[in-house]
Design a protein around this motif. Structure first.
Motif, mmCIF file in Angstrom:
data_model
loop_
_atom_site.group_PDB
_atom_site.id
_atom_site.type_symbol
_atom_site.label_atom_id
_atom_site.label_comp_id
_atom_site.label_asym_id
_atom_site.label_seq_id
_atom_site.Cartn_x
_atom_site.Cartn_y
_atom_site.Cartn_z
ATOM 1 N N TRP A 22 -13.773 24.002 32.210
ATOM 2 C CA TRP A 22 -14.400 25.099 31.471
ATOM 3 C C TRP A 22 -15.314 25.934 32.357
ATOM 4 O O TRP A 22 -15.467 27.138 32.135
ATOM 5 N N LEU A 23 -15.907 25.309 33.377
ATOM 6 C CA LEU A 23 -16.716 26.085 34.317
ATOM 7 C C LEU A 23 -15.841 27.076 35.076
ATOM 8 O O LEU A 23 -16.233 28.226 35.300
ATOM 9 N N GLN A 24 -14.634 26.650 35.468
ATOM 10 C CA GLN A 24 -13.732 27.570 36.155
ATOM 11 C C GLN A 24 -13.310 28.716 35.238
ATOM 12 O O GLN A 24 -13.241 29.868 35.665
ATOM 13 N N ILE A 25 -13.042 28.411 33.965
ATOM 14 C CA ILE A 25 -12.692 29.472 33.012
ATOM 15 C C ILE A 25 -13.833 30.470 32.887
ATOM 16 O O ILE A 25 -13.619 31.683 32.829
ATOM 17 N N LEU A 26 -15.067 29.954 32.868
ATOM 18 C CA LEU A 26 -16.248 30.823 32.792
ATOM 19 C C LEU A 26 -16.320 31.737 34.016
ATOM 20 O O LEU A 26 -16.524 32.956 33.890
ATOM 21 N N LEU A 27 -16.148 31.161 35.202
ATOM 22 C CA LEU A 27 -16.200 31.963 36.435
ATOM 23 C C LEU A 27 -15.072 32.992 36.463
ATOM 24 O O LEU A 27 -15.265 34.125 36.940
ATOM 25 N N GLU A 28 -13.904 32.610 35.965
ATOM 26 C CA GLU A 28 -12.781 33.557 35.924
ATOM 27 C C GLU A 28 -13.100 34.755 35.042
ATOM 28 O O GLU A 28 -12.792 35.902 35.400
ATOM 29 N N GLN A 29 -13.711 34.503 33.898
ATOM 30 C CA GLN A 29 -14.059 35.598 32.986
ATOM 31 C C GLN A 29 -15.043 36.561 33.649
ATOM 32 O O GLN A 29 -14.897 37.786 33.573
#
Length: 344
Positions: A234-241
Motif C-alpha cells: 500500500w505504501l508503493q500504491i501511495l507513492l505511485e499516486q
C-alpha cells in the motif's frame, strides 16, 4: 468521568422532556387551584380549610406526577434503545386501546417493513454491480498487458512512445479503481513489516521511467537509507499516486525525492510544475474534486489524492501538501507511526 457527565446530561434531558409532556396537566392543576382559591375567598370560607385543600391536592398531584414520571422514564429509555438500534421496533410498540394509536402502530410497522425490503433489494443490486465491476477490472488487465507486450516488440517511433504513455495511464486508472474498491472494504488486511523505503521508491520510479524520459522530466533522488514500519504494497500504491500526479502537471521540469532535513521520518516529493491554487488546497482530498488545473487540462479524475488520503489513514501515517500556483508542489509523507493502543 465521561459516563457521569453523560448520565447527568440524559437525566437533565429526561426531566425537561417530562415537564414538557405534563405541561397541560400542570396548567390545569394551577388553574383549578386559582379557581378554588377564588371560591374560598369570595365565599369567605376559613383560610385554614383552603390551605388544607391546597396541601392535600398538591400531595395527590405529586403522587400522580411520580407515577407518570415512572412510566415516562421507562418509555423514554426504550425510545433511546430504539434510536441506538438496541431493540427491535416491533418488540417495543404496544397495542394501544385507542383505535387511532393502533392504526399509527400498524402504519409505522408497515413502513419499517417496506424500508427493510428496499434496503435489502438495494444491497443485493449494489453487490451484484460491484462484483461485475471488479470482475471487469480484472479482465481488462489482460488485454492491456498484451498490448503492452506488443508495443515493446515494435521499433520506438514517435507514435509508439505516445501509445506507451497512454497505456501506462490506462494501467494506472485500472489499478486505481481496483485499489479504491479494496481500500473501501473494511476488512482489507494490512501486512505491517519493516520496509526498505528506497526499495519501494526505486520500484515506483522504474514504473514511471517512460514518462520521465518521454516528457523530458529530470529526477533528483537522494537515497533515504530509511526503514519504515508499514505495509509495503500500500505504501508503493501511495507513492505511485503522488508521483503520477507530479508527472501529470510537470512538463520538462524536475521532480525531487528526498527526506525532509527539518522533519524526521518525513519523505518529500517535490516538483516545479504548475502548482495548486490556494483556494483549491483545502479540498484536494475530497472525492471527485479535481480543482482548476484538473478541469483545464482534463487530466484529473479527482480520485488520486482521495485514494491517497484513504491509504495514509489506514497505514497510520500523515500526508500534507504545500503548493504555490505556477511554482510547484511539495508532498510530505510523515512516516512516523503512533504506538499501537491495544487497550483503551
Amino acid at each position: 468521568a465521561k459516563e457521569t457527565i453523560l448520565i447527568k446530561s440524559l437525566n437533565k434531558q429526561l426531566l425537561i422532556s417530562f415537564f414538557k409532556a405534563v405541561r397541560p396537566q400542570l396548567f390545569l392543576y394551577i388553574g383549578m387551584l386559582l379557581f378554588s382559591s377564588a371560591v374560598y375567598l369570595l365565599g369567605r370560607l376559613p383560610l385554614d380549610l383552603l390551605f388544607y385543600t391546597i396541601e392535600l391536592t398538591a400531595f395527590l398531584f405529586f403522587l400522580y406526577l411520580l407515577a407518570q414520571f415512572y412510566r415516562y422514564a421507562k418509555r423514554y429509555g426504550r425510545l433511546q434503545d430504539i434510536q441506538q438500534d438496541k431493540i427491535e421496533l416491533e418488540n417495543y410498540l404496544p397495542k394501544g386501546v385507542d383505535p387511532a394509536d393502533e392504526w399509527y402502530h400498524e402504519k409505522i410497522l408497515s413502513l419499517v417493513s417496506q424500508l427493510r425490503e428496499t434496503e435489502q433489494c438495494f444491497g443485493e443490486k449494489n453487490s451484484e454491480q460491484l462484483e461485475y465491476f471488479t470482475l471487469w477490472l480484472h479482465q481488462i488487465k489482460t488485454p492491456i498487458a498484451a498490448i503492452s507486450l506488443l508495443m515493446q516488440s515494435q521499433p520506438k517511433q514517435p507514435l509508439t512512445k505516445q501509445v506507451d504513455q497512454e497505456l501506462l495511464r490506462l494501467e494506472d486508472y485500472t489499478h486505481m479503481a481496483l485499489n479504491y474498491l479494496k481500500i473501501e472494504e473494511s476488512g482489507t488486511d494490512l501486512d505491517f513489516a519493516e520496509i526498505d523505503l528506497d526499495y519501494v521508491i526505486k520500484k515506483t520510479i522504474k514504473k514511471y521511467s517512460i514518462l520521465f524520459i518521454y516528457n523530458y522530466i529530470s529526477l533528483e533522488y537522494k537515497e533515504t537509507q530509511v526503514s519504515v514500519l508499514t505495509d509495503g504494497k500500500w505504501l508503493q500504491i501511495l507513492l505511485e499516486q503522488i508521483l503520477s500526479n507530479s508527472l501529470k502537471y510537470t512538463v520538462g521540469g524536475t521532480i525531487k525525492i528526498y527526506m525532509d532535513p527539518e522533519r524526521s521520518e518525513t519523505l518529500v516529493i517535490e516538483d516545479n510544475g504548475m502548482g495548486i491554487r490556494a483556494e483549491d488546497l483545502p479540498r484536494i482530498f475530497e472525492k471527485g474534486y479535481s480543482g482548476l488545473n484538473g478541469r483545464l487540462h482534463e487530466k484529473s479524475t479527482g480520485l488520486g489524492l482521495f485514494l491517497s488520503q484513504k491509504i495514509i489513514e489506514r497505514l497510520g501515517h500523515q500526508l500534507t501538501i504545500e503548493s504555490v500556483l505556477g511554482k510547484g508542489t511539495k508532498v510530505f509523507i510523515h512516516l512516523a507511526r503512533k504506538e499501537l493502543e491495544l487497550f483503551d
